[in-house]
Design an enzyme around this catalytic site. Structure first.
Site, PDB file in Angstrom:
ATOM      1  N   LYS A  50      20.015  -3.244  13.983  1.00 37.57           N
ATOM      2  CA  LYS A  50      18.947  -3.421  12.984  1.00 37.57           C
ATOM      3  C   LYS A  50      17.837  -4.297  13.564  1.00 37.57           C
ATOM      4  O   LYS A  50      16.649  -4.004  13.383  1.00 37.57           O
ATOM      5  CB  LYS A  50      19.525  -4.034  11.697  1.00 37.57           C
ATOM      6  N   GLN A  94      25.092  -8.307   4.821  1.00 35.09           N
ATOM      7  CA  GLN A  94      25.896  -7.460   5.702  1.00 35.09           C
ATOM      8  C   GLN A  94      27.345  -7.456   5.221  1.00 35.09           C
ATOM      9  O   GLN A  94      27.930  -8.500   4.963  1.00 35.09           O
ATOM     10  CB  GLN A  94      25.795  -7.964   7.156  1.00 35.09           C
ATOM     11  N   ASP A 117      19.087  -2.289   0.716  1.00 35.81           N
ATOM     12  CA  ASP A 117      20.340  -1.548   0.903  1.00 35.81           C
ATOM     13  C   ASP A 117      20.552  -0.600  -0.285  1.00 35.81           C
ATOM     14  O   ASP A 117      21.390   0.300  -0.215  1.00 35.81           O
ATOM     15  CB  ASP A 117      21.532  -2.524   0.958  1.00 35.81           C
TER      16      ASP A 117
HETATM   17  N1  GUN Z   1      28.308  -2.558   6.539  1.00 31.08           N
HETATM   18  C1  GUN Z   1      28.544  -1.280   6.913  1.00 31.08           C
HETATM   19  N2  GUN Z   1      27.529  -0.486   6.505  1.00 31.08           N
HETATM   20  C2  GUN Z   1      26.644  -1.272   5.884  1.00 31.08           C
HETATM   21  C3  GUN Z   1      25.390  -1.032   5.238  1.00 31.08           C
HETATM   22  O1  GUN Z   1      24.863   0.086   5.167  1.00 31.08           O
HETATM   23  N3  GUN Z   1      24.778  -2.121   4.713  1.00 31.08           N
HETATM   24  C4  GUN Z   1      25.330  -3.359   4.760  1.00 31.08           C
HETATM   25  N4  GUN Z   1      24.669  -4.363   4.192  1.00 31.08           N
HETATM   26  N5  GUN Z   1      26.487  -3.613   5.327  1.00 31.08           N
HETATM   27  C5  GUN Z   1      27.143  -2.573   5.883  1.00 31.08           C
END
Ligand code: GUN
Length: 287
Positions: A50, A94, A117
């Site tokens: 990211k 996360q 998200d």
């Molecule tokens: N952990 C695994 N996939 C994701 C996601 O799409 N967003 C977040 N915040 N955590 C994750």
């Protein structure tokens, strides 16, 4: 017959390139804040991706690290602070987070306009009602991949395996919006093999390497692998999905690989949401 590959990496790069152009025209840099709690090997990898993608396209990406033992109240305070900080456009937590935290409460506290998200109740509720705006990144990425390859869902049987809040459940709603006949299977589902043989589209998000092999799939089905698993091969480590690619490749019409399938689109969709959130906050788009 061998399957055609759904190249998620190529599509993600195209999306990122367009986002970069749009952000340049904007003349301002949207800002994404990632809340990371404790240390998790997979999360470290996702967060790095990211950060790197953000850097490439002109999004400011800041990671706030908290100890594994951080209290619920401290996180709530931090989220409130980020909500009222006008320089912050997107906030994500996360996942996974430690068990002692009430993650649903934390997600619900994020300002819906900054919930990039799309996991909060307002954005999920709107999606449920067919009012799509900030959609969960992985399901949105899957839909983008199908659209890119012009794979029509209307009237088709779409089997989703895995009912997580972040993938399976929202994906099933988005597929329904596309007029697919959706079957949402999970760990308690009986006769999964029978359902697999019916499905024109199979989406697998269970987090188990080799969960689905070619022999289970209907000939000519579209197979979307949403798993990301690390396995040991001798002394080396390798990333694989939930599908046994080699066998499925010989049966499917289209298949998404791991790596290089859905994963890169999750990142691209998150950053697309961050730009969208910026525009919503600046009144460039009404919601
Ligand atoms: N952990 C695994 N996939 C994701 C996601 O799409 N967003 C977040 N915040 N955590 C994750």
């Amino acid at each position: 017959m061998v399957a055609k590959i759904l190249d998620g990496k190529k599509l993600a790069n195209k999306i990122l390139k367009n986002l970069k152009k749009e952000i340049e025209l904007l003349g301002a840099k949207p800002k994404l804040v990632i809340i990371q709690i404790g240390k998790n090997e997979a999360s470290e990898v996702y967060i790095k991706r990211k950060i790197n993608a953000s850097k490439k396209i002109g999004i400011i990406c800041e990671v706030l690290n908290f100890e594994q033992s951080v209290s619920q109240s401290l996180l709530e305070e931090k989220i409130q602070q980020l909500n009222s900080d006008s320089t912050v456009n997107g906030i994500i937590i996360q996942l996974p987070v430690p068990e002692h935290l009430d993650i649903l409460k934390l997600q619900a506290m994020i300002d819906p306009k900054k919930d990039v998200d799309g996991f909060g109740p307002i954005n999920l509720g709107n999606m449920f009602l067919g009012r799509n705006l900030l959609l969960p990144a992985t399901p949105a990425g899957v839909l983008k991949l199908l659209e890119e390859y012009k794979l029509e869902l209307e009237g088709k049987i779409a089997l989703v395996i895995g009912r997580s809040n972040i993938v399976g459940k929202p994906l099933s709603i988005l597929l329904l919006q596309k007029n697919a006949t959706v079957i949402l299977a999970h760990s308690k589902t009986k006769d999964l093999d029978k359902l697999c043989k019916l499905a024109d589209f199979v989406f697998v998000a269970v987090g188990k390497p080799n969960f689905l092999s070619g022999s289970k799939i209907k000939k000519g089905a579209v197979v979307i692998d949403i798993g990301i698993n690390k396995i040991k091969v001798g002394n080396a480590e390798k990333i694989v999905g939930d599908v046994d690619f080699q066998s499925a490749f010989r049966v499917a019409y289209y298949i998404s690989p791991v790596p290089g399938g859905v994963g890169p689109l999750t990142v691209a969709s998150l950053l697309e949401n961050t730009l969208l959130a910026y525009k919503i906050q600046k009144g460039l788009i009404s919601r």
